[in-house]
Design a protein around this motif. Structure first.
Motif, PDB file in Angstrom:
ATOM      1  N   GLN A  36       0.854  -1.190   0.000  1.00  0.00           N
ATOM      2  CA  GLN A  36       0.000   0.000   0.000  1.00  0.00           C
ATOM      3  C   GLN A  36       0.893   1.244   0.000  1.00  0.00           C
ATOM      4  N   TYR A  37       0.308   2.380  -0.364  1.00  0.00           N
ATOM      5  CA  TYR A  37       0.978   3.656  -0.141  1.00  0.00           C
ATOM      6  C   TYR A  37       1.082   3.883   1.365  1.00  0.00           C
ATOM      7  N   VAL A  38       2.202   4.431   1.797  1.00  0.00           N
ATOM      8  CA  VAL A  38       2.419   4.764   3.201  1.00  0.00           C
ATOM      9  C   VAL A  38       2.366   6.279   3.340  1.00  0.00           C
ATOM     10  N   VAL A  39       1.430   6.770   4.140  1.00  0.00           N
ATOM     11  CA  VAL A  39       1.278   8.211   4.365  1.00  0.00           C
ATOM     12  C   VAL A  39       1.227   8.422   5.867  1.00  0.00           C
ATOM     13  N   GLY A  40       2.230   9.092   6.417  1.00  0.00           N
ATOM     14  CA  GLY A  40       2.268   9.236   7.867  1.00  0.00           C
ATOM     15  C   GLY A  40       2.922  10.528   8.316  1.00  0.00           C
ATOM     16  N   VAL A  41       2.925  10.715   9.632  1.00  0.00           N
ATOM     17  CA  VAL A  41       3.518  11.896  10.255  1.00  0.00           C
ATOM     18  C   VAL A  41       4.231  11.467  11.529  1.00  0.00           C
ATOM     19  N   VAL A  42       5.435  11.976  11.730  1.00  0.00           N
ATOM     20  CA  VAL A  42       6.168  11.736  12.976  1.00  0.00           C
ATOM     21  C   VAL A  42       5.667  12.719  14.028  1.00  0.00           C
ATOM     22  N   GLU A  43       5.178  12.196  15.146  1.00  0.00           N
ATOM     23  CA  GLU A  43       4.686  13.050  16.228  1.00  0.00           C
ATOM     24  C   GLU A  43       5.818  13.502  17.147  1.00  0.00           C
ATOM     25  N   GLY A  45      10.240  12.389  18.384  1.00  0.00           N
ATOM     26  CA  GLY A  45      11.400  11.560  18.103  1.00  0.00           C
ATOM     27  C   GLY A  45      11.814  11.681  16.655  1.00  0.00           C
ATOM     28  N   GLY A  46      12.561  10.694  16.173  1.00  0.00           N
ATOM     29  CA  GLY A  46      13.016  10.728  14.791  1.00  0.00           C
ATOM     30  C   GLY A  46      13.492   9.363  14.348  1.00  0.00           C
ATOM     31  N   GLU A  47      13.683   9.229  13.043  1.00  0.00           N
ATOM     32  CA  GLU A  47      14.170   7.971  12.485  1.00  0.00           C
ATOM     33  C   GLU A  47      14.964   8.232  11.228  1.00  0.00           C
ATOM     34  N   THR A  48      15.747   7.245  10.839  1.00  0.00           N
ATOM     35  CA  THR A  48      16.394   7.269   9.533  1.00  0.00           C
ATOM     36  C   THR A  48      15.586   6.368   8.601  1.00  0.00           C
ATOM     37  N   LEU A  49      15.455   6.816   7.363  1.00  0.00           N
ATOM     38  CA  LEU A  49      14.714   6.078   6.357  1.00  0.00           C
ATOM     39  C   LEU A  49      15.638   5.891   5.162  1.00  0.00           C
ATOM     40  N   THR A  50      15.855   4.645   4.763  1.00  0.00           N
ATOM     41  CA  THR A  50      16.772   4.350   3.664  1.00  0.00           C
ATOM     42  C   THR A  50      15.999   3.750   2.507  1.00  0.00           C
ATOM     43  N   ILE A  51      16.115   4.402   1.336  1.00  0.00           N
ATOM     44  CA  ILE A  51      15.423   3.960   0.124  1.00  0.00           C
ATOM     45  C   ILE A  51      16.382   4.084  -1.048  1.00  0.00           C
ATOM     46  N   ASP A  52      16.557   2.987  -1.794  1.00  0.00           N
ATOM     47  CA  ASP A  52      17.403   3.000  -2.993  1.00  0.00           C
ATOM     48  C   ASP A  52      18.788   3.570  -2.702  1.00  0.00           C
ATOM     49  N   GLY A  53      19.354   3.225  -1.565  1.00  0.00           N
ATOM     50  CA  GLY A  53      20.697   3.660  -1.227  1.00  0.00           C
ATOM     51  C   GLY A  53      20.788   5.057  -0.660  1.00  0.00           C
ATOM     52  N   ALA A  54      19.689   5.810  -0.686  1.00  0.00           N
ATOM     53  CA  ALA A  54      19.680   7.170  -0.129  1.00  0.00           C
ATOM     54  C   ALA A  54      19.110   7.125   1.283  1.00  0.00           C
ATOM     55  N   SER A  55      19.680   7.939   2.169  1.00  0.00           N
ATOM     56  CA  SER A  55      19.241   7.963   3.563  1.00  0.00           C
ATOM     57  C   SER A  55      18.607   9.309   3.888  1.00  0.00           C
ATOM     58  N   TYR A  56      17.491   9.261   4.594  1.00  0.00           N
ATOM     59  CA  TYR A  56      16.757  10.463   4.966  1.00  0.00           C
ATOM     60  C   TYR A  56      16.565  10.475   6.482  1.00  0.00           C
ATOM     61  N   VAL A  57      16.630  11.663   7.058  1.00  0.00           N
ATOM     62  CA  VAL A  57      16.322  11.831   8.477  1.00  0.00           C
ATOM     63  C   VAL A  57      14.915  12.404   8.576  1.00  0.00           C
ATOM     64  N   VAL A  58      14.061  11.698   9.303  1.00  0.00           N
ATOM     65  CA  VAL A  58      12.667  12.108   9.448  1.00  0.00           C
ATOM     66  C   VAL A  58      12.454  12.530  10.894  1.00  0.00           C
ATOM     67  N   GLY A  59      12.097  13.792  11.104  1.00  0.00           N
ATOM     68  CA  GLY A  59      11.947  14.308  12.453  1.00  0.00           C
ATOM     69  C   GLY A  59      10.524  14.693  12.785  1.00  0.00           C
ATOM     70  N   GLU A  60      10.350  15.227  13.969  1.00  0.00           N
ATOM     71  CA  GLU A  60       9.029  15.617  14.459  1.00  0.00           C
ATOM     72  C   GLU A  60       8.345  16.573  13.486  1.00  0.00           C
ATOM     73  N   GLY A  61       7.110  16.254  13.126  1.00  0.00           N
ATOM     74  CA  GLY A  61       6.338  17.089  12.224  1.00  0.00           C
ATOM     75  C   GLY A  61       6.528  16.775  10.760  1.00  0.00           C
ATOM     76  N   ASP A  62       7.478  15.919  10.423  1.00  0.00           N
ATOM     77  CA  ASP A  62       7.702  15.564   9.022  1.00  0.00           C
ATOM     78  C   ASP A  62       6.669  14.537   8.557  1.00  0.00           C
ATOM     79  N   MET A  63       6.315  14.636   7.282  1.00  0.00           N
ATOM     80  CA  MET A  63       5.435  13.657   6.657  1.00  0.00           C
ATOM     81  C   MET A  63       6.263  12.567   5.993  1.00  0.00           C
ATOM     82  N   ILE A  64       5.771  11.339   6.076  1.00  0.00           N
ATOM     83  CA  ILE A  64       6.379  10.191   5.409  1.00  0.00           C
ATOM     84  C   ILE A  64       5.464   9.800   4.254  1.00  0.00           C
TER      85      ILE A  64
END
Length: 262
Positions: A36-43, A45-64
């Motif tokens: 499915q499509y993933v549509v979310g929001v970080v309330e 904390g934070g996480e790292t997201l790795t896709i196709d060799g690229a790394s992203y930092v997702v923090g509070e208030g960011d949409m996924i």
């Protein structure tokens, strides 16, 4: 005390999506994918997201925003608890709203505080499970609109003014029924997404809000005529008398009982 690592899933009654609310600490997920499509929001904390060799930092208030079938890995950052809320939306469900199943997100992370806050509000609303068919349909249309705003073409359909007129007529004739956007869009002859946007633009009210207004107008007449409030609620499609009272008070400013007395 909240467990440091937890996940809660919700499946709404009237629309075919899945929601999850999580709280993770020191947690990582190997490369995986969702169908499915993933549509979310970080309330928080934070996480790292790795896709196709690229790394992203997702923090509070960011949409996924991750496309269906896209392989990715993610892991919490630091010792803070990561909390996020996510909608899982199948491609065929998205297509039922916008008429396309080839939608793709421009990036897996998006910073849009207004849209993020609205997604959180809608997620909590779905968790409460208080909506009827049109309410849940309308909420999902808004979620799809927010999620795919950069991919969905602006309304350029010459049929839209006539479609809005047909939709309004449908509501006028059936405001006491618990129909959904499917029936309304079929009657109008356009997609659910375009109908919801165009109707609101034309009337200043969403189809849901317009139906509620029609119900309240009819309720005022029935209340003044002395009809029992339970019958008013049942006859006009409200879930129960308390639902009628909440909606009536929101629109009129006083309860149905006080309205009748005055």
């Amino acid at each position: 005390m909240e467990h440091p690592s937890s996940a809660s899933f919700t499946r709404p009654k009237h629309v075919d999506i899945e929601l999850v609310s999580v709280a993770y600490r020191n947690r990582s997920f190997p490369v995986h994918m969702h169908d499915q499509y993933v549509v979310g929001v970080v309330e928080s904390g934070g996480e790292t997201l790795t896709i196709d060799g690229a790394s992203y930092v997702v923090g509070e208030g960011d949409m996924i925003t991750i496309d269906a079938g896209t392989a990715h890995a993610n892991a919490t950052l630091g010792d803070a608890t990561l909390r996020y809320r996510v909608f899982y939306i199948r491609a065929d469900v998205a297509r039922s709203y916008v008429g396309r199943s080839d939608l793709r997100f421009p990036a897996p992370v998006r910073c849009d505080p207004v849209c993020a806050q609205r997604l959180l509000e809608l997620h909590r609303w779905f968790e409460a499970g208080t909506g009827d068919r049109l309410e849940e349909d309308t909420a999902l249309a808004e979620i799809v609109g927010i999620a795919f705003a950069a991919a969905v073409e602006p309304d350029r359909d010459d049929r839209l003014p006539e479609a809005v007129r047909r939709a309004k007529g449908y509501i006028d004739a059936r405001y006491d029924e618990n129909f959904g956007l499917d029936e309304l869009a079929d009657a109008a002859g356009v997609t659910k997404y375009n109908l919801a946007r165009s109707f609101t633009r034309a009337h200043g009210l969403s189809p849901l809000a317009y139906r509620t207004q029609r119900r309240i107008h009819a309720a005022k007449e029935m209340v003044l005529a002395g009809a029992p409030l339970a019958d008013v609620a049942s006859d006009l499609g409200f879930a129960d008398q308390s639902h009628l009272t909440r909606q009536f008070q929101s629109m009129v400013g006083i309860s149905p009982a006080r309205y009748r007395e005055q």
